[in-house]
Design a protein around this motif. Structure first.
Motif, PDB file in Angstrom:
ATOM      1  N   THR A 252       0.839  -1.199   0.000  1.00 26.22           N
ATOM      2  CA  THR A 252       0.000   0.000   0.000  1.00 26.22           C
ATOM      3  C   THR A 252       0.861   1.230   0.000  1.00 26.22           C
ATOM      4  OG1 THR A 252      -0.082   0.056   2.371  1.00 26.22           O
ATOM      5  CG2 THR A 252      -1.869  -1.098   1.278  1.00 26.22           C
ATOM      6  N   ALA A 253       0.314   2.307  -0.441  1.00 28.45           N
ATOM      7  CA  ALA A 253       1.010   3.580  -0.435  1.00 28.45           C
ATOM      8  C   ALA A 253       0.606   4.330   0.816  1.00 28.45           C
ATOM      9  CB  ALA A 253       0.640   4.373  -1.682  1.00 28.45           C
ATOM     10  N   PRO A 254       1.528   5.064   1.412  1.00 30.86           N
ATOM     11  CA  PRO A 254       1.198   5.779   2.639  1.00 30.86           C
ATOM     12  C   PRO A 254       0.196   6.882   2.373  1.00 30.86           C
ATOM     13  CG  PRO A 254       3.417   6.324   1.923  1.00 30.86           C
ATOM     14  CD  PRO A 254       2.898   5.286   0.984  1.00 30.86           C
ATOM     15  N   THR A 255      -0.679   7.062   3.367  1.00 32.67           N
ATOM     16  CA  THR A 255      -1.677   8.110   3.252  1.00 32.67           C
ATOM     17  C   THR A 255      -1.396   9.158   4.294  1.00 32.67           C
ATOM     18  OG1 THR A 255      -3.124   7.015   4.802  1.00 32.67           O
ATOM     19  CG2 THR A 255      -3.419   6.476   2.476  1.00 32.67           C
ATOM     20  N   GLU A 256      -2.167  10.238   4.208  1.00 33.56           N
ATOM     21  CA  GLU A 256      -1.974  11.334   5.156  1.00 33.56           C
ATOM     22  C   GLU A 256      -2.283  10.882   6.568  1.00 33.56           C
ATOM     23  OE1 GLU A 256      -3.863  15.635   5.864  1.00 33.56           O
ATOM     24  OE2 GLU A 256      -3.452  15.123   3.789  1.00 33.56           O
ATOM     25  N   SER A 257      -3.283  10.099   6.757  1.00 31.56           N
ATOM     26  CA  SER A 257      -3.636   9.635   8.091  1.00 31.56           C
ATOM     27  C   SER A 257      -2.575   8.681   8.633  1.00 31.56           C
ATOM     28  CB  SER A 257      -5.008   8.965   8.095  1.00 31.56           C
ATOM     29  OG  SER A 257      -4.979   7.791   7.329  1.00 31.56           O
ATOM     30  N   SER A 258      -1.967   7.869   7.755  1.00 28.92           N
ATOM     31  CA  SER A 258      -0.920   6.972   8.237  1.00 28.92           C
ATOM     32  C   SER A 258       0.311   7.775   8.645  1.00 28.92           C
ATOM     33  CB  SER A 258      -0.576   5.921   7.184  1.00 28.92           C
ATOM     34  OG  SER A 258       0.072   6.506   6.088  1.00 28.92           O
ATOM     35  N   TRP A 259       0.583   8.872   7.914  1.00 26.83           N
ATOM     36  CA  TRP A 259       1.700   9.747   8.292  1.00 26.83           C
ATOM     37  C   TRP A 259       1.422  10.398   9.642  1.00 26.83           C
ATOM     38  CZ3 TRP A 259       6.316   9.645   6.433  1.00 26.83           C
ATOM     39  CH2 TRP A 259       6.546   9.252   5.140  1.00 26.83           C
ATOM     40  N   ALA A 260       0.240  10.858   9.847  1.00 30.15           N
ATOM     41  CA  ALA A 260      -0.104  11.511  11.110  1.00 30.15           C
ATOM     42  C   ALA A 260      -0.034  10.508  12.249  1.00 30.15           C
ATOM     43  CB  ALA A 260      -1.493  12.122  11.022  1.00 30.15           C
ATOM     44  N   ARG A 261      -0.588   9.322  11.973  1.00 30.60           N
ATOM     45  CA  ARG A 261      -0.553   8.299  12.994  1.00 30.60           C
ATOM     46  C   ARG A 261       0.887   7.891  13.285  1.00 30.60           C
ATOM     47  NH1 ARG A 261      -4.465   3.983  11.273  1.00 30.60           N
ATOM     48  NH2 ARG A 261      -2.921   3.898   9.687  1.00 30.60           N
ATOM     49  N   SER A 262       1.695   7.810  12.265  1.00 33.27           N
ATOM     50  CA  SER A 262       3.092   7.468  12.426  1.00 33.27           C
ATOM     51  C   SER A 262       3.821   8.547  13.234  1.00 33.27           C
ATOM     52  CB  SER A 262       3.739   7.311  11.055  1.00 33.27           C
ATOM     53  OG  SER A 262       5.112   7.113  11.201  1.00 33.27           O
ATOM     54  N   ALA A 263       3.528   9.808  12.974  1.00 33.07           N
ATOM     55  CA  ALA A 263       4.150  10.908  13.712  1.00 33.07           C
ATOM     56  C   ALA A 263       3.717  10.877  15.166  1.00 33.07           C
ATOM     57  CB  ALA A 263       3.795  12.237  13.073  1.00 33.07           C
TER      58      ALA A 263
ATOM     59  N   GLU B 167       6.048  10.307  18.321  1.00 34.50           N
ATOM     60  CA  GLU B 167       6.043  11.246  19.456  1.00 34.50           C
ATOM     61  C   GLU B 167       5.684  10.518  20.738  1.00 34.50           C
ATOM     62  OE1 GLU B 167       3.784  15.277  20.924  1.00 34.50           O
ATOM     63  OE2 GLU B 167       3.737  14.785  18.793  1.00 34.50           O
ATOM     64  N   PHE B 168       4.733   9.603  20.662  1.00 32.47           N
ATOM     65  CA  PHE B 168       4.343   8.825  21.835  1.00 32.47           C
ATOM     66  C   PHE B 168       5.527   7.957  22.309  1.00 32.47           C
ATOM     67  CE2 PHE B 168       2.513   4.944  23.712  1.00 32.47           C
ATOM     68  CZ  PHE B 168       1.869   5.521  24.788  1.00 32.47           C
ATOM     69  N   GLN B 169       6.238   7.370  21.331  1.00 35.59           N
ATOM     70  CA  GLN B 169       7.403   6.545  21.653  1.00 35.59           C
ATOM     71  C   GLN B 169       8.467   7.395  22.341  1.00 35.59           C
ATOM     72  OE1 GLN B 169       7.132   3.374  21.214  1.00 35.59           O
ATOM     73  NE2 GLN B 169       9.177   2.853  21.920  1.00 35.59           N
ATOM     74  N   ARG B 170       8.687   8.617  21.839  1.00 38.75           N
ATOM     75  CA  ARG B 170       9.675   9.513  22.457  1.00 38.75           C
ATOM     76  C   ARG B 170       9.240   9.886  23.863  1.00 38.75           C
ATOM     77  NH1 ARG B 170      10.571  13.479  17.553  1.00 38.75           N
ATOM     78  NH2 ARG B 170       8.471  13.836  18.195  1.00 38.75           N
ATOM     79  N   LEU B 171       7.948  10.164  24.044  1.00 39.09           N
ATOM     80  CA  LEU B 171       7.432  10.490  25.378  1.00 39.09           C
ATOM     81  C   LEU B 171       7.592   9.299  26.320  1.00 39.09           C
ATOM     82  CD1 LEU B 171       4.192  12.531  24.618  1.00 39.09           C
ATOM     83  CD2 LEU B 171       6.296  13.374  25.657  1.00 39.09           C
ATOM     84  N   LYS B 172       7.293   8.115  25.795  1.00 37.98           N
ATOM     85  CA  LYS B 172       7.414   6.912  26.591  1.00 37.98           C
ATOM     86  C   LYS B 172       8.873   6.696  27.013  1.00 37.98           C
ATOM     87  CE  LYS B 172       6.043   2.063  26.373  1.00 37.98           C
ATOM     88  NZ  LYS B 172       5.481   1.009  25.536  1.00 37.98           N
ATOM     89  N   GLU B 173       9.808   6.885  26.091  1.00 33.41           N
ATOM     90  CA  GLU B 173      11.226   6.752  26.402  1.00 33.41           C
ATOM     91  C   GLU B 173      11.666   7.825  27.399  1.00 33.41           C
ATOM     92  OE1 GLU B 173      13.378   6.761  22.721  1.00 33.41           O
ATOM     93  OE2 GLU B 173      12.503   4.859  22.079  1.00 33.41           O
ATOM     94  N   SER B 174      11.132   9.030  27.223  1.00 33.00           N
ATOM     95  CA  SER B 174      11.457  10.111  28.163  1.00 33.00           C
ATOM     96  C   SER B 174      10.955   9.775  29.559  1.00 33.00           C
ATOM     97  CB  SER B 174      10.853  11.435  27.701  1.00 33.00           C
ATOM     98  OG  SER B 174      11.471  11.876  26.526  1.00 33.00           O
ATOM     99  N   VAL B 175       9.738   9.237  29.637  1.00 32.70           N
ATOM    100  CA  VAL B 175       9.178   8.846  30.933  1.00 32.70           C
ATOM    101  C   VAL B 175      10.044   7.756  31.558  1.00 32.70           C
ATOM    102  CG1 VAL B 175       7.206   7.699  32.049  1.00 32.70           C
ATOM    103  CG2 VAL B 175       6.814   9.582  30.460  1.00 32.70           C
ATOM    104  N   LYS B 176      10.475   6.773  30.737  1.00 33.83           N
ATOM    105  CA  LYS B 176      11.339   5.709  31.262  1.00 33.83           C
ATOM    106  C   LYS B 176      12.656   6.285  31.772  1.00 33.83           C
ATOM    107  CE  LYS B 176       9.647   1.748  28.619  1.00 33.83           C
ATOM    108  NZ  LYS B 176       9.962   0.726  27.619  1.00 33.83           N
ATOM    109  N   ARG B 177      13.250   7.218  30.998  1.00 36.70           N
ATOM    110  CA  ARG B 177      14.496   7.846  31.426  1.00 36.70           C
ATOM    111  C   ARG B 177      14.275   8.630  32.716  1.00 36.70           C
ATOM    112  NH1 ARG B 177      15.542   9.063  25.724  1.00 36.70           N
ATOM    113  NH2 ARG B 177      14.529  11.044  26.131  1.00 36.70           N
ATOM    114  N   LEU B 178      13.121   9.331  32.779  1.00 38.94           N
ATOM    115  CA  LEU B 178      12.800  10.081  34.000  1.00 38.94           C
ATOM    116  C   LEU B 178      12.609   9.141  35.188  1.00 38.94           C
ATOM    117  CD1 LEU B 178      10.412  12.884  32.703  1.00 38.94           C
ATOM    118  CD2 LEU B 178      12.709  13.175  33.630  1.00 38.94           C
ATOM    119  N   GLU B 179      11.963   7.995  34.945  1.00 31.46           N
ATOM    120  CA  GLU B 179      11.783   7.024  36.015  1.00 31.46           C
ATOM    121  C   GLU B 179      13.137   6.497  36.503  1.00 31.46           C
ATOM    122  OE1 GLU B 179       9.239   4.002  34.380  1.00 31.46           O
ATOM    123  OE2 GLU B 179       7.413   5.024  35.024  1.00 31.46           O
ATOM    124  N   VAL B 180      14.012   6.159  35.560  1.00 31.10           N
ATOM    125  CA  VAL B 180      15.339   5.657  35.914  1.00 31.10           C
ATOM    126  C   VAL B 180      16.102   6.741  36.668  1.00 31.10           C
ATOM    127  CG1 VAL B 180      17.570   4.952  34.958  1.00 31.10           C
ATOM    128  CG2 VAL B 180      15.456   3.971  34.045  1.00 31.10           C
TER     129      VAL B 180
END
Length: 163
Positions: free
Chosen positions: A18-29, A33-46
């Motif tokens: 399939t070709a990427p769509t605008e919604s898949s790009w937004a969801r991917s972004a 961002e959620f992954q970065r926040l999650k990693e930041s929270v883990k780093r903050l917890e550590v």
């Protein structure tokens, strides 16, 4: 084998399915961002756990130092009490020794005065005795001279009466 991470993709980098769509790009972004926040929270917890462990270790060190300080204060207090008692004892002994030395000095002074008085009295008696003896010897010499004169006079009379 996927040597270049291109499995399931054609040469333009798109999925062959399939070709990427605008919604898949937004969801991917958002996922990124959620992954970065999650990693930041883990780093903050550590970091938070490390900070908590460091604070607990610091508190343990402070508690140990406080107990050591208390122990050292008690030791110094006990040592100070012993030193104060020893100083007091030494002061008492020094005062007693000073009194004893003063007593010995006074006794020696009294004995010296007594000895000087005895020597003075002895000299006085010796002088009186020598004067008395000298007077007695002089009187004896005068008496002997008088007896000698009388004996000469008698001898002279006897020699005149026999002549």
């Amino acid at each position: 084998q996927d040597w270049f991470g291109m499995a399931g993709r054609d040469f333009q980098g798109y999925s062959s399915v399939t070709a990427p769509t605008e919604s898949s790009w937004a969801r991917s972004a958002k996922l990124t961002e959620f992954q970065r926040l999650k990693e930041s929270v883990k780093r903050l917890e550590v970091t938070s756990r490390e900070q908590l462990a460091l604070e607990q270790e610091s508190q343990n060190v402070f508690d140990y130092l406080k107990s050591e300080q208390s122990r050292v204060k008690k030791s110094i207090s006990a040592l100070s009490s012993v030193v104060d008692e020893e100083l007091s004892s030494l002061r008492t002994e020094c005062a007693a020794l000073r009194d004893e030395v003063q007593r010995v000095v006074d006794l020696a002074k009294n004995q010296t005065d007594s000895t000087v008085n005895l020597i003075g009295e002895s000299r006085k008696r010796d002088t009186e005795w020598m004067q008395l003896t000298f007077t007695q010897v002089r009187e004896s010499v005068h008496k002997l001279e008088a007896d000698l004169k009388e004996a000469r006079a008698q001898l002279y009379e006897l020699s005149n009466s026999h002549a």
